[in-house]
Design a protein around this motif. Structure first.
Motif, short mmCIF file in Angstrom:
data_model
loop_
_atom_site.label_atom_id
_atom_site.label_comp_id
_atom_site.label_asym_id
_atom_site.label_seq_id
_atom_site.Cartn_x
_atom_site.Cartn_y
_atom_site.Cartn_z
N GLN A 33 48.11 56.73 38.04
CA GLN A 33 49.28 56.79 38.74
C GLN A 33 49.30 55.89 40.58
OE1 GLN A 33 50.96 60.84 39.14
NE2 GLN A 33 51.00 61.13 36.90
N ARG A 34 50.03 56.19 40.39
CA ARG A 34 50.38 55.38 42.50
C ARG A 34 49.30 56.25 43.57
NH1 ARG A 34 55.28 52.02 43.79
NH2 ARG A 34 55.67 50.70 41.91
N GLY A 35 48.41 55.43 43.83
CA GLY A 35 47.75 55.86 44.82
C GLY A 35 46.75 55.45 44.78
N THR A 36 45.72 55.72 45.91
CA THR A 36 44.84 55.33 46.93
C THR A 36 43.71 54.60 46.22
OG1 THR A 36 44.26 57.06 48.94
CG2 THR A 36 42.81 55.36 48.16
N GLU A 37 43.35 55.66 45.51
CA GLU A 37 42.48 54.84 43.55
C GLU A 37 42.82 54.09 43.52
OE1 GLU A 37 39.35 56.75 39.77
OE2 GLU A 37 41.34 58.10 41.42
N ARG A 38 44.20 54.20 42.76
CA ARG A 38 44.48 52.79 42.15
C ARG A 38 44.32 51.50 42.80
NH1 ARG A 38 50.49 52.54 38.61
NH2 ARG A 38 50.05 50.35 38.34
N GLU A 39 45.31 51.51 44.14
CA GLU A 39 44.63 50.67 45.26
C GLU A 39 43.93 50.24 45.19
OE1 GLU A 39 47.90 48.95 46.90
OE2 GLU A 39 48.78 50.27 45.46
N LEU A 40 42.29 50.79 45.51
CA LEU A 40 41.56 50.58 45.66
C LEU A 40 40.95 49.32 44.00
CD1 LEU A 40 39.05 53.71 46.61
CD2 LEU A 40 39.86 51.63 48.41
N LEU A 41 41.55 49.83 42.75
CA LEU A 41 41.54 49.19 41.59
C LEU A 41 42.00 47.69 41.81
CD1 LEU A 41 41.62 52.12 39.05
CD2 LEU A 41 39.11 50.25 39.66
N MET A 42 42.73 47.95 42.03
CA MET A 42 43.80 46.47 42.40
C MET A 42 43.63 45.62 43.55
SD MET A 42 45.69 46.30 40.03
CE MET A 42 46.96 45.04 40.12
N LYS A 43 42.66 46.23 43.93
CA LYS A 43 42.10 45.49 45.48
C LYS A 43 40.41 44.17 44.94
CE LYS A 43 39.91 45.27 50.15
NZ LYS A 43 39.40 46.48 50.79
N ARG A 44 40.12 45.23 44.30
CA ARG A 44 39.23 44.85 43.32
C ARG A 44 39.37 43.50 42.34
NH1 ARG A 44 34.28 48.30 42.37
NH2 ARG A 44 33.78 46.00 42.29
N VAL A 45 40.62 43.45 41.58
CA VAL A 45 40.99 42.85 40.76
C VAL A 45 40.89 41.58 41.70
CG1 VAL A 45 43.25 42.48 39.66
CG2 VAL A 45 41.92 44.69 39.27
N MET A 46 42.55 41.86 42.61
CA MET A 46 42.30 40.43 43.52
C MET A 46 41.00 40.13 44.33
SD MET A 46 45.66 41.67 45.56
CE MET A 46 45.36 43.41 46.57
N GLN A 47 39.91 41.03 44.42
CA GLN A 47 38.75 40.11 44.60
C GLN A 47 38.06 39.69 44.22
OE1 GLN A 47 36.79 43.47 46.31
NE2 GLN A 47 37.18 43.77 48.65
N ALA A 48 37.81 40.05 42.75
CA ALA A 48 37.08 38.96 41.33
C ALA A 48 38.52 37.60 41.03
CB ALA A 48 37.43 39.70 39.82
N GLU A 49 39.63 37.98 41.05
CA GLU A 49 40.35 36.31 40.68
C GLU A 49 40.33 35.52 41.96
OE1 GLU A 49 43.76 38.49 40.37
OE2 GLU A 49 44.06 38.45 38.15
N ALA A 50 40.11 36.30 43.43
CA ALA A 50 39.73 35.24 44.96
C ALA A 50 38.76 34.09 44.77
CB ALA A 50 40.19 35.91 45.97
N ALA A 51 37.41 35.06 44.08
CA ALA A 51 36.30 34.49 43.96
C ALA A 51 35.91 34.08 42.72
CB ALA A 51 35.50 35.73 43.34
N LEU A 52 36.79 33.93 41.24
CA LEU A 52 37.85 33.13 40.23
C LEU A 52 37.73 31.40 41.07
CD1 LEU A 52 36.69 32.23 37.70
CD2 LEU A 52 38.65 33.38 37.85
N GLU A 53 38.73 31.77 42.17
CA GLU A 53 39.05 30.59 42.81
C GLU A 53 38.55 29.67 43.33
OE1 GLU A 53 43.23 29.72 44.76
OE2 GLU A 53 43.20 31.65 43.92
N ILE A 54 38.00 30.24 44.55
CA ILE A 54 36.93 29.74 45.57
C ILE A 54 36.22 28.73 44.53
CG2 ILE A 54 35.40 30.32 47.07
CD1 ILE A 54 37.49 32.26 47.71
N SER A 55 35.07 30.27 43.71
CA SER A 55 34.07 29.56 42.33
C SER A 55 34.75 28.06 41.23
CB SER A 55 33.84 30.07 41.01
OG SER A 55 32.78 29.84 41.04
N ASP A 56 35.84 28.06 40.96
CA ASP A 56 36.49 26.45 40.50
C ASP A 56 36.70 25.37 42.01
OD1 ASP A 56 36.93 27.79 38.16
OD2 ASP A 56 38.69 28.85 38.57
#
Length: 85
Positions: A33-56
């Motif tokens: 459910q919405r909350g801090t733990e979910r937001e932290l996981l979504m932050k990790r998603v964004m970091q991984a996607e940003a890392a992929l974009e930078i790597s490309d």
């Protein structure tokens, strides 16, 4: 003499590992459910996607920086939101 680093032979490419990591964290976040733990996981998603974009971007010779990371990125994002909305 200094210590030698342990070398790891990966069976998957860096991009594949980032994609899998983002998918794993996104799936875990969708279970919460919405909350801090979910937001932290979504932050990790964004970091991984940003890392992929930078790597490309770094792997492409003479490529322009991605819109999300180049000079004036905030202005470009804001302009694209204004035209879309």
């Amino acid at each position: 003499m200094g210590k030698l680093r342990r070398r790891i032979k990966h069976s998957k490419s860096f991009a594949e590992r980032l994609i899998e990591e983002a998918a794993k964290f996104r799936e875990a976040a969708e279970q919460l459910q919405r909350g801090t733990e979910r937001e932290l996981l979504m932050k990790r998603v964004m970091q991984a996607e940003a890392a992929l974009e930078i790597s490309d971007w770094l792997a492409t010779p003479r490529a322009e920086p991605p819109v999300t990371f180049g000079p004036g990125a905030a202005t470009k994002k804001r302009a694209s939101r204004e035209t879309a909305g």
